[in-house]
Design a protein around this motif. Structure first.
Motif, PDB file in Angstrom:
ATOM      1  N   LEU A 234     -23.934  20.660  -9.582  1.00 53.39           N
ATOM      2  CA  LEU A 234     -22.506  20.905  -9.788  1.00 53.39           C
ATOM      3  C   LEU A 234     -21.944  20.188 -11.009  1.00 53.39           C
ATOM      4  CD1 LEU A 234     -21.197  20.806  -6.123  1.00 53.39           C
ATOM      5  CD2 LEU A 234     -21.246  22.803  -7.648  1.00 53.39           C
ATOM      6  N   ILE A 235     -22.515  19.047 -11.359  1.00 57.35           N
ATOM      7  CA  ILE A 235     -21.968  18.284 -12.486  1.00 57.35           C
ATOM      8  C   ILE A 235     -22.702  18.529 -13.798  1.00 57.35           C
ATOM      9  CG2 ILE A 235     -20.980  16.513 -11.001  1.00 57.35           C
ATOM     10  CD1 ILE A 235     -23.338  14.689 -11.777  1.00 57.35           C
ATOM     11  N   LYS A 236     -23.693  19.396 -13.789  1.00 59.54           N
ATOM     12  CA  LYS A 236     -24.452  19.597 -15.027  1.00 59.54           C
ATOM     13  C   LYS A 236     -23.747  20.505 -16.031  1.00 59.54           C
ATOM     14  CE  LYS A 236     -27.528  23.323 -13.656  1.00 59.54           C
ATOM     15  NZ  LYS A 236     -28.907  23.706 -13.436  1.00 59.54           N
ATOM     16  N   ALA A 237     -22.827  21.345 -15.546  1.00 56.91           N
ATOM     17  CA  ALA A 237     -22.097  22.230 -16.459  1.00 56.91           C
ATOM     18  C   ALA A 237     -20.640  22.329 -16.017  1.00 56.91           C
ATOM     19  CB  ALA A 237     -22.728  23.618 -16.480  1.00 56.91           C
ATOM     20  N   ARG A 238     -19.765  22.168 -16.961  1.00 60.18           N
ATOM     21  CA  ARG A 238     -18.318  22.231 -16.673  1.00 60.18           C
ATOM     22  C   ARG A 238     -17.932  23.565 -16.040  1.00 60.18           C
ATOM     23  NH1 ARG A 238     -13.603  19.660 -18.457  1.00 60.18           N
ATOM     24  NH2 ARG A 238     -11.871  21.093 -18.724  1.00 60.18           N
TER      25      ARG A 238
ATOM     26  N   LYS B 191     -21.283   3.698 -18.066  1.00 65.94           N
ATOM     27  CA  LYS B 191     -21.590   4.809 -18.969  1.00 65.94           C
ATOM     28  C   LYS B 191     -21.782   6.130 -18.233  1.00 65.94           C
ATOM     29  CE  LYS B 191     -23.439   1.956 -22.612  1.00 65.94           C
ATOM     30  NZ  LYS B 191     -23.041   2.312 -23.948  1.00 65.94           N
ATOM     31  N   ILE B 192     -22.338   6.083 -17.041  1.00 66.06           N
ATOM     32  CA  ILE B 192     -22.542   7.306 -16.257  1.00 66.06           C
ATOM     33  C   ILE B 192     -21.184   7.894 -15.882  1.00 66.06           C
ATOM     34  CG2 ILE B 192     -23.488   8.272 -14.124  1.00 66.06           C
ATOM     35  CD1 ILE B 192     -25.459   5.883 -14.095  1.00 66.06           C
ATOM     36  N   LYS B 193     -20.351   7.067 -15.281  1.00 61.73           N
ATOM     37  CA  LYS B 193     -19.033   7.536 -14.833  1.00 61.73           C
ATOM     38  C   LYS B 193     -18.167   7.964 -16.014  1.00 61.73           C
ATOM     39  CE  LYS B 193     -18.856   4.847 -10.571  1.00 61.73           C
ATOM     40  NZ  LYS B 193     -18.033   3.929  -9.775  1.00 61.73           N
ATOM     41  N   GLU B 194     -18.168   7.170 -17.061  1.00 60.83           N
ATOM     42  CA  GLU B 194     -17.357   7.516 -18.235  1.00 60.83           C
ATOM     43  C   GLU B 194     -17.752   8.878 -18.795  1.00 60.83           C
ATOM     44  OE1 GLU B 194     -17.889   4.170 -20.857  1.00 60.83           O
ATOM     45  OE2 GLU B 194     -16.299   3.014 -19.865  1.00 60.83           O
ATOM     46  N   HIS B 195     -19.060   9.133 -18.844  1.00 59.33           N
ATOM     47  CA  HIS B 195     -19.531  10.422 -19.357  1.00 59.33           C
ATOM     48  C   HIS B 195     -18.989  11.570 -18.519  1.00 59.33           C
ATOM     49  CE1 HIS B 195     -22.037  13.640 -20.866  1.00 59.33           C
ATOM     50  NE2 HIS B 195     -22.320  13.924 -19.604  1.00 59.33           N
ATOM     51  N   PHE B 196     -19.175  11.499 -17.207  1.00 56.91           N
ATOM     52  CA  PHE B 196     -18.790  12.627 -16.365  1.00 56.91           C
ATOM     53  C   PHE B 196     -17.279  12.775 -16.205  1.00 56.91           C
ATOM     54  CE2 PHE B 196     -23.275  12.555 -15.071  1.00 56.91           C
ATOM     55  CZ  PHE B 196     -23.559  13.898 -15.298  1.00 56.91           C
ATOM     56  N   VAL B 197     -16.546  11.687 -16.186  1.00 62.81           N
ATOM     57  CA  VAL B 197     -15.084  11.793 -16.125  1.00 62.81           C
ATOM     58  C   VAL B 197     -14.580  12.532 -17.359  1.00 62.81           C
ATOM     59  CG1 VAL B 197     -12.929  10.461 -16.266  1.00 62.81           C
ATOM     60  CG2 VAL B 197     -14.658   9.858 -14.567  1.00 62.81           C
ATOM     61  N   ASP B 198     -15.132  12.203 -18.512  1.00 62.08           N
ATOM     62  CA  ASP B 198     -14.739  12.864 -19.756  1.00 62.08           C
ATOM     63  C   ASP B 198     -15.260  14.304 -19.802  1.00 62.08           C
ATOM     64  OD1 ASP B 198     -13.638  12.896 -22.480  1.00 62.08           O
ATOM     65  OD2 ASP B 198     -15.745  12.959 -23.097  1.00 62.08           O
ATOM     66  N   PHE B 199     -16.542  14.496 -19.518  1.00 59.91           N
ATOM     67  CA  PHE B 199     -17.193  15.803 -19.597  1.00 59.91           C
ATOM     68  C   PHE B 199     -16.538  16.817 -18.664  1.00 59.91           C
ATOM     69  CE2 PHE B 199     -20.679  18.620 -18.029  1.00 59.91           C
ATOM     70  CZ  PHE B 199     -20.939  19.302 -19.204  1.00 59.91           C
ATOM     71  N   LEU B 200     -16.168  16.370 -17.453  1.00 59.70           N
ATOM     72  CA  LEU B 200     -15.590  17.276 -16.458  1.00 59.70           C
ATOM     73  C   LEU B 200     -14.067  17.165 -16.351  1.00 59.70           C
ATOM     74  CD1 LEU B 200     -18.267  16.710 -13.671  1.00 59.70           C
ATOM     75  CD2 LEU B 200     -18.081  18.709 -15.171  1.00 59.70           C
ATOM     76  N   SER B 201     -13.474  16.290 -17.136  1.00 61.53           N
ATOM     77  CA  SER B 201     -12.014  16.059 -17.087  1.00 61.53           C
ATOM     78  C   SER B 201     -11.552  15.746 -15.656  1.00 61.53           C
ATOM     79  CB  SER B 201     -11.242  17.263 -17.627  1.00 61.53           C
ATOM     80  OG  SER B 201     -11.617  17.541 -18.951  1.00 61.53           O
TER      81      SER B 201
END
Length: 139
Positions: A50-54, A88-98
């Motif tokens: 679910l988190i691999k693609a917006r 870094k993990i959380k920051e990436h996904f929060v940004d990537f998935l808004s």
């Protein structure tokens, strides 16, 4: 520090596909959804898919009630949006998935969020090894 490398989303996609093949062979994403709540490996793999693609994330997020995925989205959103700064993990996904905390319908348990984060940290170990940054330490 084990998770000091930047998040590599391309490597994450590779990891999810490799894990999928290892656990479920050529089963489709739709196949994983069958009895998802009775099979912990399916549950864990679906969260990663679910988190691999917006586009997939938002398609399923918008249909979460119909798909029976509300609790899974609560876990993902809750885990990724709490204590984000410096992770870094959380920051990436929060940004990537808004992502915002308000997107969750209800609070996920601490245990469920820890299991989800453990799965993401397993990826980071995989990434370090793939990049040649993993050293076996002999204490």
């Amino acid at each position: 520090m084990l998770f000091d490398i930047d998040f590599d989303h391309t490597l994450f996609l590779e990891y999810v596909e490799e894990l999928h093949r290892h656990l479920f062979g050529s089963a489709s994403f739709e196949d994983l959804m069958i009895d998802i709540n009775q099979h912990h490996q399916k549950h864990h793999l679906v969260t990663l898919h679910l988190i691999k693609a917006r586009s997939l994330f938002y398609h399923c997020y918008n249909e979460r009630e119909k798909l029976g995925l509300s609790p899974i989205f609560d876990i993902i959103i809750g885990a990724l949006t709490e204590n984000t700064c410096g992770d870094k993990i959380k920051e990436h996904f929060v940004d990537f998935l808004s992502l915002t905390p308000e997107m969750a319908r209800s609070a996920a348990s601490s245990y469920e969020k820890k299991v989800f984060m453990k799965n993401l940290k397993s990826f980071m170990m995989y990434a370090r090894k793939k990049k040649g940054l993993f050293h076996n330490r002999q204490d």
